[in-house]
Design an enzyme around this catalytic site. Sequence first.
Site, PDB file in Angstrom:
ATOM      1  N   PRO A 110      -7.443  -5.508   2.512  1.00 22.52           N
ATOM      2  CA  PRO A 110      -7.901  -6.639   1.713  1.00 22.52           C
ATOM      3  C   PRO A 110      -7.194  -6.692   0.362  1.00 22.52           C
ATOM      4  O   PRO A 110      -6.890  -5.644  -0.217  1.00 22.52           O
ATOM      5  CB  PRO A 110      -9.401  -6.378   1.512  1.00 22.52           C
ATOM      6  CG  PRO A 110      -9.715  -5.084   2.167  1.00 22.52           C
ATOM      7  CD  PRO A 110      -8.479  -4.516   2.774  1.00 22.52           C
ATOM      8  N   VAL A 111      -6.910  -7.885  -0.117  1.00 23.41           N
ATOM      9  CA  VAL A 111      -6.262  -8.022  -1.425  1.00 23.41           C
ATOM     10  C   VAL A 111      -7.303  -7.793  -2.521  1.00 23.41           C
ATOM     11  O   VAL A 111      -8.474  -8.126  -2.359  1.00 23.41           O
ATOM     12  CB  VAL A 111      -5.585  -9.407  -1.547  1.00 23.41           C
ATOM     13  CG1 VAL A 111      -6.580 -10.549  -1.524  1.00 23.41           C
ATOM     14  CG2 VAL A 111      -4.722  -9.501  -2.780  1.00 23.41           C
ATOM     15  N   GLY A 112      -6.884  -7.145  -3.607  1.00 25.82           N
ATOM     16  CA  GLY A 112      -7.794  -6.926  -4.730  1.00 25.82           C
ATOM     17  C   GLY A 112      -8.874  -5.907  -4.438  1.00 25.82           C
ATOM     18  O   GLY A 112      -9.922  -5.893  -5.056  1.00 25.82           O
ATOM     19  N   ALA A 113      -8.623  -5.014  -3.474  1.00 29.54           N
ATOM     20  CA  ALA A 113      -9.655  -4.055  -3.089  1.00 29.54           C
ATOM     21  C   ALA A 113      -9.562  -2.752  -3.871  1.00 29.54           C
ATOM     22  O   ALA A 113     -10.346  -1.844  -3.664  1.00 29.54           O
ATOM     23  CB  ALA A 113      -9.552  -3.765  -1.593  1.00 29.54           C
ATOM     24  N   LEU A 115      -6.965  -0.938  -3.545  1.00 26.77           N
ATOM     25  CA  LEU A 115      -6.181  -0.076  -2.652  1.00 26.77           C
ATOM     26  C   LEU A 115      -4.680  -0.195  -2.930  1.00 26.77           C
ATOM     27  O   LEU A 115      -3.858   0.226  -2.125  1.00 26.77           O
ATOM     28  CB  LEU A 115      -6.482  -0.433  -1.185  1.00 26.77           C
ATOM     29  CG  LEU A 115      -7.926  -0.199  -0.744  1.00 26.77           C
ATOM     30  CD1 LEU A 115      -8.149  -0.709   0.682  1.00 26.77           C
ATOM     31  CD2 LEU A 115      -8.300   1.279  -0.827  1.00 26.77           C
ATOM     32  N   GLY A 116      -4.346  -0.773  -4.059  1.00 24.09           N
ATOM     33  CA  GLY A 116      -2.931  -0.825  -4.437  1.00 24.09           C
ATOM     34  C   GLY A 116      -2.140  -1.891  -3.709  1.00 24.09           C
ATOM     35  O   GLY A 116      -0.934  -1.738  -3.491  1.00 24.09           O
ATOM     36  N   SER A 118      -1.215  -4.852  -4.738  1.00 24.91           N
ATOM     37  CA  SER A 118      -0.174  -5.492  -5.554  1.00 24.91           C
ATOM     38  C   SER A 118       1.038  -4.570  -5.701  1.00 24.91           C
ATOM     39  O   SER A 118       2.179  -5.029  -5.702  1.00 24.91           O
ATOM     40  CB  SER A 118      -0.721  -5.922  -6.919  1.00 24.91           C
ATOM     41  OG  SER A 118      -1.188  -4.812  -7.628  1.00 24.91           O
ATOM     42  N   ALA A 120       1.949  -2.365  -3.425  1.00 22.65           N
ATOM     43  CA  ALA A 120       2.621  -2.365  -2.114  1.00 22.65           C
ATOM     44  C   ALA A 120       3.419  -3.654  -1.919  1.00 22.65           C
ATOM     45  O   ALA A 120       4.538  -3.628  -1.387  1.00 22.65           O
ATOM     46  CB  ALA A 120       1.592  -2.183  -0.996  1.00 22.65           C
ATOM     47  N   ASP A 161       0.364   3.693  -8.869  1.00 21.54           N
ATOM     48  CA  ASP A 161       0.261   2.916  -7.625  1.00 21.54           C
ATOM     49  C   ASP A 161       1.633   2.645  -7.021  1.00 21.54           C
ATOM     50  O   ASP A 161       1.830   2.731  -5.801  1.00 21.54           O
ATOM     51  CB  ASP A 161      -0.443   1.573  -7.890  1.00 21.54           C
ATOM     52  CG  ASP A 161      -1.912   1.752  -8.240  1.00 21.54           C
ATOM     53  OD1 ASP A 161      -2.324   2.894  -8.504  1.00 21.54           O
ATOM     54  OD2 ASP A 161      -2.639   0.744  -8.267  1.00 21.54           O
TER      55      ASP A 161
HETATM   56  C1  MEV Z   1      -5.359   1.213 -10.543  1.00 25.26           C
HETATM   57  O1  MEV Z   1      -5.135   1.399  -9.158  1.00 25.26           O
HETATM   58  C2  MEV Z   1      -5.220   2.507 -11.276  1.00 25.26           C
HETATM   59  C3  MEV Z   1      -5.447   2.434 -12.785  1.00 25.26           C
HETATM   60  O2  MEV Z   1      -5.376   3.792 -13.242  1.00 25.26           O
HETATM   61  C4  MEV Z   1      -4.424   1.589 -13.477  1.00 25.26           C
HETATM   62  C5  MEV Z   1      -3.034   2.210 -13.490  1.00 25.26           C
HETATM   63  O3  MEV Z   1      -2.908   3.423 -13.244  1.00 25.26           O
HETATM   64  O4  MEV Z   1      -2.096   1.468 -13.815  1.00 25.26           O
HETATM   65  C6  MEV Z   1      -6.824   1.898 -13.117  1.00 25.26           C
END
Ligand code: MEV
Length: 337
Positions: A110-113, A115-116, A118, A120, A161
Amino acid sequence: MEVVASAPGKITLYGEHAVVYGKPAIVASIDKRVYVRCRLRSDKSITIRALNLQVPGIILTYNKDGEVILKTDYGRVLSAVSYIREAINLTSRYLNEFKGADLTIESNMPVGAGLGTSAAVSVATIAAYSKALGHDLDLHNIAKLAWNTEKNIQGIASPMDTSISTFGGIVYLTYDGVNFSIDPLHIDVEFNIVIGYVKRQYKTKEMVEKVKSYLQRHPDLVKPIIDLIGDLVNDAKKALIKGDLEYAGELMNINHGLLDALGVSSKELNDLVYAARAFGAYGSKLSGAGGGGSMIALTDSERVQQIITAIRILNGLPIGTEIGGDGVRYESIDKNK
Ligand code: MEV
């Protein structure tokens, strides 16, 4: 030329948010990936189709400096487009070459979950586009361009990420505010991770800004919390290498409490985190930027099903996952297309 590249999402086992302030983190790739198909065009347009990221089919055009512009403000649902656009901009600037391309993006997470996704999207776009242009970027360059993409879009971002999505594996990441390095962790003991997802209200940028504002307003209180997260990441590294899952779980619980103190958890996430513990997880915490999004539970295989059921009962979406797989990779390269 048509290239398909894919890059994985991630979970943060320990250390999100504190990593933005130069603390270490332990992060793992997951078996959910973003796929980017890139076919070069004979004109200078970039078209993007990403139906399951809610991007209906967009044609980007170029300003006189060759930068990709979006004519309309498509709002937050299309934020994936801004990462793709920036990834293309930075890649073509780095390679000093620009060609139009048709990009089709598919995601099986899912987007915005949290889980990285953006990261990826950025990593796979950079890999696919650079390869389609006939270049072989090494992983460090892909990771750096993707990190710059995130920084330019989010204003502030650690390399976490984008580097896990590039290199994959389960890694201990150190970052001094400028440079980062990653050490693969070799964990011999078997364990399972269950992800629970609840709808996310806020973007990563908003959650990172929230912590920044807390830190600015209450430095004497918030800085020690960030320092403590850094300390527990180092303990967690030792616990995981030793195979001490009880202690690794306790450290997850502590990490979650500290993230809650930083104001980045939510009632829905806390409910899933506590339910996972009640159903036998060694430990559980939110994963990613928070404000809704994902939580993870560290467990053994016998308890996976009951934790999944607990997450479902609380209206979360359970996502079973294998962790530590490949980073960015090419799925196909067809010179005849
Ligand atoms: C987001 O997946 C992780 C954060 O630590 C932001 C970042 O590391 O850029 C909240």
